[in-house]
Design a protein around this motif. Structure first.
Motif, PDB file in Angstrom:
ATOM      1  N   GLY A   1       3.423   5.974  -3.148  1.00  0.00           N
ATOM      2  CA  GLY A   1       4.281   6.463  -3.366  1.00  0.00           C
ATOM      3  C   GLY A   1       4.475   7.841  -2.174  1.00  0.00           C
ATOM      4  O   GLY A   1       3.643   7.153  -0.909  1.00  0.00           O
ATOM      5  N   ASP A   2       5.158   8.808  -2.263  1.00  0.00           N
ATOM      6  CA  ASP A   2       5.677   9.820  -1.661  1.00  0.00           C
ATOM      7  C   ASP A   2       5.972   9.196  -0.268  1.00  0.00           C
ATOM      8  O   ASP A   2       5.469   9.848   0.597  1.00  0.00           O
ATOM      9  N   PHE A   3       7.059   8.701  -1.089  1.00  0.00           N
ATOM     10  CA  PHE A   3       7.917   7.580   0.929  1.00  0.00           C
ATOM     11  C   PHE A   3       9.818   8.520   0.647  1.00  0.00           C
ATOM     12  O   PHE A   3       9.483   8.404  -0.601  1.00  0.00           O
TER      13      PHE A   3
ATOM     14  N   ALA B   1       6.254  -8.453   5.660  1.00  0.00           N
ATOM     15  CA  ALA B   1       5.537  -7.757   3.835  1.00  0.00           C
ATOM     16  C   ALA B   1       6.744  -7.900   2.749  1.00  0.00           C
ATOM     17  O   ALA B   1       7.544  -8.300   2.426  1.00  0.00           O
ATOM     18  N   VAL B   2       5.840  -6.824   1.898  1.00  0.00           N
ATOM     19  CA  VAL B   2       6.171  -6.835   0.512  1.00  0.00           C
ATOM     20  C   VAL B   2       7.020  -5.572   0.378  1.00  0.00           C
ATOM     21  O   VAL B   2       6.794  -4.246   0.998  1.00  0.00           O
ATOM     22  N   PRO B   3       8.314  -5.836   0.326  1.00  0.00           N
ATOM     23  CA  PRO B   3       9.369  -3.903   0.068  1.00  0.00           C
ATOM     24  C   PRO B   3       8.942  -2.946  -0.706  1.00  0.00           C
ATOM     25  O   PRO B   3       8.115  -2.401  -1.981  1.00  0.00           O
ATOM     26  N   PRO B   4       8.471  -1.629   0.232  1.00  0.00           N
ATOM     27  CA  PRO B   4       7.513  -0.782  -0.210  1.00  0.00           C
ATOM     28  C   PRO B   4       7.985  -0.402  -1.518  1.00  0.00           C
ATOM     29  O   PRO B   4       7.848  -0.445  -3.036  1.00  0.00           O
ATOM     30  N   VAL B   5       9.477  -0.384  -2.204  1.00  0.00           N
ATOM     31  CA  VAL B   5      10.087   0.207  -2.725  1.00  0.00           C
ATOM     32  C   VAL B   5       9.975  -0.994  -3.581  1.00  0.00           C
ATOM     33  O   VAL B   5       9.740  -0.276  -5.331  1.00  0.00           O
ATOM     34  N   LEU B   6       9.741  -2.067  -3.959  1.00  0.00           N
ATOM     35  CA  LEU B   6       9.727  -2.484  -4.715  1.00  0.00           C
ATOM     36  C   LEU B   6       8.960  -2.889  -5.695  1.00  0.00           C
ATOM     37  O   LEU B   6       8.350  -2.556  -6.449  1.00  0.00           O
TER      38      LEU B   6
ATOM     39  N   ASP C   1       1.214  -1.486  -0.535  1.00  0.00           N
ATOM     40  CA  ASP C   1       0.150  -0.329   0.121  1.00  0.00           C
ATOM     41  C   ASP C   1       0.996   1.048   0.033  1.00  0.00           C
ATOM     42  O   ASP C   1       0.879   1.787  -0.552  1.00  0.00           O
ATOM     43  N   LEU C   2       1.958   1.176   0.873  1.00  0.00           N
ATOM     44  CA  LEU C   2       3.016   2.555   0.845  1.00  0.00           C
ATOM     45  C   LEU C   2       3.168   2.196  -0.741  1.00  0.00           C
ATOM     46  O   LEU C   2       3.486   3.761  -1.390  1.00  0.00           O
TER      47      LEU C   2
ATOM     48  N   LEU D   1       2.325   8.425  -7.070  1.00  0.00           N
ATOM     49  CA  LEU D   1       1.692   8.260  -8.105  1.00  0.00           C
ATOM     50  C   LEU D   1       0.483   8.124  -8.013  1.00  0.00           C
ATOM     51  O   LEU D   1      -0.586   8.251  -6.646  1.00  0.00           O
ATOM     52  N   PRO D   2       0.050   8.086  -9.250  1.00  0.00           N
ATOM     53  CA  PRO D   2      -1.942   8.505  -8.989  1.00  0.00           C
ATOM     54  C   PRO D   2      -2.735   7.154  -8.279  1.00  0.00           C
ATOM     55  O   PRO D   2      -3.688   6.928  -9.007  1.00  0.00           O
ATOM     56  N   PHE D   3      -2.479   6.949  -7.684  1.00  0.00           N
ATOM     57  CA  PHE D   3      -3.601   5.445  -6.868  1.00  0.00           C
ATOM     58  C   PHE D   3      -2.825   5.855  -5.359  1.00  0.00           C
ATOM     59  O   PHE D   3      -2.643   5.872  -4.345  1.00  0.00           O
ATOM     60  N   GLU D   4      -5.025   5.817  -4.693  1.00  0.00           N
ATOM     61  CA  GLU D   4      -5.391   5.934  -3.687  1.00  0.00           C
ATOM     62  C   GLU D   4      -5.727   4.597  -3.209  1.00  0.00           C
ATOM     63  O   GLU D   4      -6.652   4.337  -3.613  1.00  0.00           O
ATOM     64  N   VAL D   5      -5.522   4.278  -1.692  1.00  0.00           N
ATOM     65  CA  VAL D   5      -5.956   2.863  -1.014  1.00  0.00           C
ATOM     66  C   VAL D   5      -6.980   3.849  -0.729  1.00  0.00           C
ATOM     67  O   VAL D   5      -7.492   4.262  -0.062  1.00  0.00           O
ATOM     68  N   VAL D   6      -8.055   2.815  -0.927  1.00  0.00           N
ATOM     69  CA  VAL D   6      -9.454   3.364  -0.538  1.00  0.00           C
ATOM     70  C   VAL D   6     -10.174   2.304   0.640  1.00  0.00           C
ATOM     71  O   VAL D   6     -11.022   2.444   1.282  1.00  0.00           O
ATOM     72  N   TYR D   7      -9.836   0.974   0.801  1.00  0.00           N
ATOM     73  CA  TYR D   7      -9.795  -0.198   1.177  1.00  0.00           C
ATOM     74  C   TYR D   7      -8.970  -0.684   1.429  1.00  0.00           C
ATOM     75  O   TYR D   7      -8.545  -1.359   0.770  1.00  0.00           O
ATOM     76  N   ALA D   8      -8.940  -1.848   2.744  1.00  0.00           N
ATOM     77  CA  ALA D   8      -7.816  -2.437   3.008  1.00  0.00           C
ATOM     78  C   ALA D   8      -8.647  -3.566   4.301  1.00  0.00           C
ATOM     79  O   ALA D   8      -9.280  -2.445   4.879  1.00  0.00           O
ATOM     80  N   VAL D   9      -8.449  -4.597   4.088  1.00  0.00           N
ATOM     81  CA  VAL D   9      -8.610  -5.645   5.420  1.00  0.00           C
ATOM     82  C   VAL D   9      -7.632  -6.814   5.367  1.00  0.00           C
ATOM     83  O   VAL D   9      -6.719  -7.089   4.663  1.00  0.00           O
ATOM     84  N   ASP D  10      -6.667  -6.403   6.375  1.00  0.00           N
ATOM     85  CA  ASP D  10      -6.502  -8.429   7.371  1.00  0.00           C
ATOM     86  C   ASP D  10      -7.227  -8.493   8.491  1.00  0.00           C
ATOM     87  O   ASP D  10      -7.703  -7.699   9.221  1.00  0.00           O
ATOM     88  N   ASN D  11      -5.990  -9.584   9.439  1.00  0.00           N
ATOM     89  CA  ASN D  11      -7.202  -9.940  10.511  1.00  0.00           C
ATOM     90  C   ASN D  11      -5.770 -10.787  11.182  1.00  0.00           C
ATOM     91  O   ASN D  11      -6.381 -10.704  12.374  1.00  0.00           O
ATOM     92  N   ASP D  12      -4.986  -9.550  11.053  1.00  0.00           N
ATOM     93  CA  ASP D  12      -3.850  -8.876  12.213  1.00  0.00           C
ATOM     94  C   ASP D  12      -4.292  -7.562  12.953  1.00  0.00           C
ATOM     95  O   ASP D  12      -3.893  -6.738  12.079  1.00  0.00           O
ATOM     96  N   ALA D  13      -4.311  -7.883  14.679  1.00  0.00           N
ATOM     97  CA  ALA D  13      -5.284  -6.561  14.992  1.00  0.00           C
ATOM     98  C   ALA D  13      -3.526  -6.012  14.857  1.00  0.00           C
ATOM     99  O   ALA D  13      -3.355  -4.876  15.277  1.00  0.00           O
ATOM    100  N   TYR D  14      -2.363  -6.706  15.519  1.00  0.00           N
ATOM    101  CA  TYR D  14      -0.767  -5.974  15.243  1.00  0.00           C
ATOM    102  C   TYR D  14      -0.934  -5.334  14.295  1.00  0.00           C
ATOM    103  O   TYR D  14      -0.111  -4.313  14.290  1.00  0.00           O
ATOM    104  N   ALA D  15      -0.465  -5.895  13.043  1.00  0.00           N
ATOM    105  CA  ALA D  15      -0.253  -5.806  11.709  1.00  0.00           C
ATOM    106  C   ALA D  15      -1.061  -4.116  11.589  1.00  0.00           C
ATOM    107  O   ALA D  15      -0.968  -3.498  11.283  1.00  0.00           O
TER     108      ALA D  15
END
Ligand SMILES: C[S@@+](CC[C@H](N)C(=O)[O-])C[C@H]1O[C@@H](n2cnc3c(N)ncnc32)[C@H](O)[C@@H]1O
Length: 354
Positions: A36-38, A319-324, A31-32, A48-62
């Motif tokens: 972009g913009d980091f 995690a997926v590496p944000p730069v990649l 998502d990061l 980048l011209p993308f914007e996260v509007v919905y995100a779901v995960d079941n790990d409370a700590y993440a």
């Protein structure tokens, strides 16, 4: 916030951004990267011209880490409880799904099944694609996906995506060739609803090869070398040395190379495992959570302290590496440039018809 209108058919214009839905976001590497913009190591990775509007995960700590670092908020939820028709409209679906859990059942013709509940997550992604028909999707997975079930699972996974109406490109990318100080190899699967998009897409070319790769020493925290907390006990070292010859364990990293792949296992790192460790003044030390997050290319500003160190290691290692991810998402923007060119051509055509 600028959202595209769905009648737009997922094409950008002006300052609008494509909407992203993220299933299984973890602490938000994809998502990061897609937004972009980091900054990472004195380099700015532009918005980048993308914007996260919905995100779901079941790990409370993440989720805690995620919500602490993004202005939008995510839902703590099991993806199997998602009703696809209730997912907000979006242009890109993101998702990683566990690979070990696929099985090929013995029917004739053989079909893709799942060995445990985690395999179902893949089908959740496919169900959302069938219902919402976003313009693109991006999936990320371990290299082993390509050889799972003696190489039979991957073509079937691709077939399921095709049956959902998508054209598929996939590629194995090594993070160390894209400015990440880690030799992490991951498969990226990019799906396209429209053939034209599929035809126009190219995976990014490596930007850091051989001599220009980022070295582990560039992200090592020298202060940690002075803190006893990060060093392994003599007992742990003796235990490792007793079996080392036989087991080729005690993975001391070369500081002049990118790091070996880190995983969520870092939370339980031991000298008898295969996890990367450091050698400092002839003593073994573990990586700090901050070093692990830098090895994954998270910016220094990414705040992890909201959860325990063990939870930080787990979320970061997953995690997926944000730069990649930024490089992959940036490659998609070429498709959007093509939209712009098409708009210009259409305008020219309209003018010439006047
Ligand atoms: C490999 S990580 C995802 C990495 C993430 N895509 C990124 O960009 O950094 C796997 C994630 O799957 C999540 N997960 C596993 N089973 C799940 C389920 N049934 N529902 C929702 N999330 C799940 C875990 O909590 C974990 O955060």
């Amino acid at each position: 916030m600028n959202f595209i209108k769905h009648q737009d058919n997922g094409k950008t214009n002006g300052n609008t951004k494509l909407k992203v839905a993220s299933l299984i976001y973890g602490c938000g590497g994809m998502d990061l990267g897609i937004q972009g913009d980091f900054n990472f190591l004195n380099k700015h990775f532009g918005a980048l011209p993308f914007e996260v509007v919905y995100a779901v995960d079941n790990d409370a700590y993440a989720t805690k880490i995620y919500n602490n670092n993004f202005s939008h908020k995510c839902e703590l939820k099991d993806v199997r409880d998602i009703v696809p028709s209730e997912v907000p409209d979006h242009d890109i679906l993101l998702g990683g799904f566990p690979c070990q859990s696929f099985s090929i059942s013995a029917q004739n013709p053989p079909r893709l099944g799942f060995k445990d509940d985690r395999g179902k997550l893949f089908f959740e992604m496919v169900n959302v694609l069938k219902e919402k028909k976003p313009r693109f999707f991006i999936g990320e997975n371990v290299k082993g996906l390509l050889s799972a079930n003696k190489g039979k699972a991957f073509p079937m996974i691709v077939k399921e995506f095709e049956k959902a109406g998508y054209y598929i490109h996939h590629k194995l990318l090594n993070a160390s060739e894209f400015g990440v100080p880690q030799k992490r190899e991951r498969v990226f699967i990019v799906g396209f609803r429209d053939f034209e998009d599929y035809f126009n897409f190219r995976f990014p070319q490596p930007s850091t090869l051989n001599g220009s790769k980022i070295k582990l020493k560039q992200v090592i925290d020298k202060k940690a070398n002075k803190d006893e907390k990060w060093f392994f006990s003599q007992r742990a070292v003796d235990g490792m040395l007793r079996v080392r010859e036989k087991m080729n364990k005690g993975r001391v990293q070369d500081l002049n190379q990118p790091c070996n792949t880190i995983s969520s296992h870092l939370a339980k790192v031991s000298l008898n495992g295969t996890d990367p460790v450091l050698m400092v003044d002839e003593r073994y030390r573990r990586l700090t959570p901050r070093e692990a997050s830098s090895i994954q290319s998270f910016p220094e500003s990414f705040n992890l302290d909201i959860v325990s160190e063990n939870r930080q290691y787990k979320a970061i290692g997953n995690a997926v590496p944000p730069v990649l991810m930024w490089h992959v998402a940036n490659a998609l923007t070429n498709n959007l440039l093509t939209d712009k060119q098409q708009e210009i051509n259409e305008t020219k055509l309209e003018l010439s018809e006047l």
